[in-house]
Design a protein around this motif. Structure first.
Motif, PDB file in Angstrom:
ATOM      1  N   ARG A 157       0.812  -1.219   0.000  1.00  0.00           N
ATOM      2  CA  ARG A 157       0.000   0.000   0.000  1.00  0.00           C
ATOM      3  C   ARG A 157       0.850   1.276   0.000  1.00  0.00           C
ATOM      4  N   SER A 158       1.862   1.317   0.844  1.00  0.00           N
ATOM      5  CA  SER A 158       2.698   2.523   0.907  1.00  0.00           C
ATOM      6  C   SER A 158       3.507   2.686  -0.377  1.00  0.00           C
ATOM      7  N   LEU A 159       3.991   1.589  -0.897  1.00  0.00           N
ATOM      8  CA  LEU A 159       4.896   1.605  -2.041  1.00  0.00           C
ATOM      9  C   LEU A 159       4.238   1.076  -3.305  1.00  0.00           C
ATOM     10  N   SER A 160       4.744   1.555  -4.423  1.00  0.00           N
ATOM     11  CA  SER A 160       4.433   0.985  -5.731  1.00  0.00           C
ATOM     12  C   SER A 160       5.759   0.670  -6.403  1.00  0.00           C
ATOM     13  N   TYR A 161       5.800  -0.406  -7.132  1.00  0.00           N
ATOM     14  CA  TYR A 161       7.040  -0.795  -7.812  1.00  0.00           C
ATOM     15  C   TYR A 161       6.926  -0.676  -9.323  1.00  0.00           C
ATOM     16  N   ASP A 162       5.904   0.021  -9.782  1.00  0.00           N
ATOM     17  CA  ASP A 162       5.687   0.182 -11.216  1.00  0.00           C
ATOM     18  C   ASP A 162       6.257   1.509 -11.702  1.00  0.00           C
ATOM     19  N   LEU A 163       6.608   1.547 -12.967  1.00  0.00           N
ATOM     20  CA  LEU A 163       7.000   2.775 -13.636  1.00  0.00           C
ATOM     21  C   LEU A 163       6.147   2.882 -14.894  1.00  0.00           C
ATOM     22  N   GLY A 164       4.883   3.234 -14.660  1.00  0.00           N
ATOM     23  CA  GLY A 164       3.935   3.366 -15.754  1.00  0.00           C
ATOM     24  C   GLY A 164       3.746   4.826 -16.152  1.00  0.00           C
ATOM     25  N   ASP A 165       2.675   5.088 -16.889  1.00  0.00           N
ATOM     26  CA  ASP A 165       2.445   6.443 -17.394  1.00  0.00           C
ATOM     27  C   ASP A 165       2.282   7.457 -16.272  1.00  0.00           C
ATOM     28  N   ALA A 166       1.535   7.100 -15.230  1.00  0.00           N
ATOM     29  CA  ALA A 166       1.305   8.041 -14.134  1.00  0.00           C
ATOM     30  C   ALA A 166       2.601   8.341 -13.397  1.00  0.00           C
ATOM     31  N   GLU A 167       3.393   7.298 -13.159  1.00  0.00           N
ATOM     32  CA  GLU A 167       4.680   7.502 -12.473  1.00  0.00           C
ATOM     33  C   GLU A 167       5.624   8.352 -13.323  1.00  0.00           C
ATOM     34  N   LEU A 168       5.640   8.119 -14.627  1.00  0.00           N
ATOM     35  CA  LEU A 168       6.498   8.918 -15.497  1.00  0.00           C
ATOM     36  C   LEU A 168       6.056  10.378 -15.522  1.00  0.00           C
ATOM     37  N   ALA A 169       4.743  10.605 -15.461  1.00  0.00           N
ATOM     38  CA  ALA A 169       4.250  11.987 -15.397  1.00  0.00           C
ATOM     39  C   ALA A 169       4.705  12.658 -14.104  1.00  0.00           C
ATOM     40  N   GLY A 170       4.636  11.929 -12.995  1.00  0.00           N
ATOM     41  CA  GLY A 170       5.124  12.474 -11.732  1.00  0.00           C
ATOM     42  C   GLY A 170       6.611  12.736 -11.768  1.00  0.00           C
ATOM     43  N   LEU A 171       7.354  11.840 -12.403  1.00  0.00           N
ATOM     44  CA  LEU A 171       8.803  11.990 -12.498  1.00  0.00           C
ATOM     45  C   LEU A 171       9.159  13.212 -13.345  1.00  0.00           C
ATOM     46  N   ARG A 172       8.426  13.424 -14.421  1.00  0.00           N
ATOM     47  CA  ARG A 172       8.691  14.591 -15.261  1.00  0.00           C
ATOM     48  C   ARG A 172       8.353  15.893 -14.532  1.00  0.00           C
ATOM     49  N   ARG A 173       7.274  15.892 -13.756  1.00  0.00           N
ATOM     50  CA  ARG A 173       6.944  17.085 -12.973  1.00  0.00           C
ATOM     51  C   ARG A 173       8.042  17.372 -11.946  1.00  0.00           C
ATOM     52  N   PHE A 174       8.522  16.341 -11.300  1.00  0.00           N
ATOM     53  CA  PHE A 174       9.585  16.515 -10.309  1.00  0.00           C
ATOM     54  C   PHE A 174      10.854  17.048 -10.981  1.00  0.00           C
ATOM     55  N   HIS A 175      11.180  16.515 -12.140  1.00  0.00           N
ATOM     56  CA  HIS A 175      12.361  16.990 -12.863  1.00  0.00           C
ATOM     57  C   HIS A 175      12.231  18.479 -13.186  1.00  0.00           C
ATOM     58  N   ARG A 176      11.053  18.889 -13.665  1.00  0.00           N
ATOM     59  CA  ARG A 176      10.859  20.291 -14.009  1.00  0.00           C
ATOM     60  C   ARG A 176      11.027  21.189 -12.790  1.00  0.00           C
ATOM     61  N   LEU A 177      10.490  20.764 -11.654  1.00  0.00           N
ATOM     62  CA  LEU A 177      10.598  21.556 -10.433  1.00  0.00           C
ATOM     63  C   LEU A 177      12.035  21.592  -9.926  1.00  0.00           C
ATOM     64  N   CYS A 178      12.747  20.478 -10.065  1.00  0.00           N
ATOM     65  CA  CYS A 178      14.156  20.467  -9.672  1.00  0.00           C
ATOM     66  C   CYS A 178      14.963  21.451 -10.512  1.00  0.00           C
ATOM     67  N   VAL A 179      14.663  21.521 -11.791  1.00  0.00           N
ATOM     68  CA  VAL A 179      15.348  22.482 -12.662  1.00  0.00           C
ATOM     69  C   VAL A 179      14.959  23.908 -12.273  1.00  0.00           C
ATOM     70  N   ASP A 180      13.671  24.133 -12.073  1.00  0.00           N
ATOM     71  CA  ASP A 180      13.184  25.475 -11.739  1.00  0.00           C
ATOM     72  C   ASP A 180      13.810  25.992 -10.447  1.00  0.00           C
ATOM     73  N   HIS A 181      14.037  25.093  -9.492  1.00  0.00           N
ATOM     74  CA  HIS A 181      14.598  25.491  -8.201  1.00  0.00           C
ATOM     75  C   HIS A 181      16.115  25.324  -8.159  1.00  0.00           C
ATOM     76  N   GLN A 182      16.715  25.105  -9.334  1.00  0.00           N
ATOM     77  CA  GLN A 182      18.174  25.028  -9.482  1.00  0.00           C
ATOM     78  C   GLN A 182      18.800  23.934  -8.614  1.00  0.00           C
ATOM     79  N   ILE A 183      18.077  22.830  -8.485  1.00  0.00           N
ATOM     80  CA  ILE A 183      18.595  21.667  -7.760  1.00  0.00           C
ATOM     81  C   ILE A 183      19.403  20.785  -8.700  1.00  0.00           C
ATOM     82  N   VAL A 184      18.970  20.715  -9.945  1.00  0.00           N
ATOM     83  CA  VAL A 184      19.700  19.950 -10.965  1.00  0.00           C
ATOM     84  C   VAL A 184      19.810  20.811 -12.216  1.00  0.00           C
TER      85      VAL A 184
END
Length: 289
Positions: A243-270
């Motif tokens: 329940r706490s974890l998911s081990y999939d990398l599907g479309d929803a997870e990739l969308a979340g990953l892309r949002r996180f990447h954009r925010l990391c760039v915006d905040h000059q983390i990466v």
């Protein structure tokens, strides 16, 4: 061919690596998340389960499709413990073993709470977690130990934020903490059949591990491992896996990953420049007709 596979040493990876432990074609190494990307840089691993921030920063060659450590809400093992509400935090201790969770916390402070506290990288000591700082970010198995300690002490005035839950409330998306990433050396030297075999092995290991979560949870509890809430109980640990974890990398997870990447760039983390693309299917030229 023997595959050099590097993974985190936390409970959350058990379903992904259980069937790899005694695999005749695998050499398995376990270490802190922050060390795994170094193994790829040094060509000491063919593939590693690295924090996604390290992928953004250039580690490795290809993301293995279909497998991740993610969450669709409360993750239970990545939490901020604080003596004051988040907008009042001025100093926060962060776990030296974490990279992605620290980046996520910086984004939450900026986007949700409008503050920029001083971050101090430490090896958190559960017995003195908040003695010298306003707050502490604790990840993995140590997070469960911290919860058990606060419950035993009756520390009801401790403010707790689950970072997976905060992310989901802010974005409506899953959060991805770690992905399998192949090393540059392996990807350059391996032929298509070897690359396909390694990726298939990791996906099959995930499927096999998830079929064994009852046995894994029972074994972990018998060994004294803690689950959510600091409870050493097979049912709690099974809930963590399922329940706490998911081990999939599907479309929803990739969308979340892309949002996180954009925010990391915006905040000059990466740095900008590296997106989120999984490896394309590998064609070996063999016919299965």
């Amino acid at each position: 061919m023997t595959h050099r596979i590097a993974t985190v040493s936390f409970l959350n990876a058990w379903p992904l690596v259980e069937t790899l432990r005694d695999h005749p074609d695998v050499t398995l190494t376990a270490d802190m998340p922050s060390r795994l990307s170094e193994l790829l840089w040094e060509d000491r691993a063919d593939v590693a389960l690295i924090p996604v921030v390290e992928w953004f920063r250039g580690a490795g060659a290809e993301i293995v499709p279909g497998v991740a450590i993610a969450t669709g809400g409360a993750v239970d093992s990545v939490k901020l413990f604080a003596k004051v509400p988040p907008p009042e935090i001025r100093h926060v201790a962060v776990d030296r073993g974490s990279r992605t969770s620290v980046a996520l916390l910086r984004i939450l402070f900026a986007e949700l709470w409008g503050v920029e506290p001083d971050f101090r990288v430490v090896a958190p000591q559960v017995d003195s977690l908040l003695d010298e700082t306003d707050a502490a970010l604790v990840i993995g198995d140590r997070c469960f130990q911290a919860e058990a300690r606060f419950q035993a002490d009756g520390a009801r005035d401790v403010h707790t934020v689950d970072l997976g839950e905060a992310w989901q409330q802010m974005t409506g998306l899953p959060f991805v903490f770690a992905v399998w990433v192949t090393g540059v050396g392996f990807t350059r030297s391996a032929d298509p059949a070897a690359r396909a075999a390694l990726m298939d092995l990791l996906r099959e290991a995930k499927d096999a591990g998830l079929e064994r979560v009852d046995a894994l949870a029972a074994r972990a509890a018998a060994q004294g491992a803690l689950g959510p809430g600091g409870v050493s109980d097979a049912a709690a640990i099974r809930g963590y896996f399922t329940r706490s974890l998911s081990y999939d990398l599907g479309d929803a997870e990739l969308a979340g990953l892309r949002r996180f990447h954009r925010l990391c760039v915006d905040h000059q983390i990466v740095p900008d420049g590296r997106g989120v693309v999984t490896a394309a299917p590998v064609h070996t030229g063999e016919s299965h007709a």
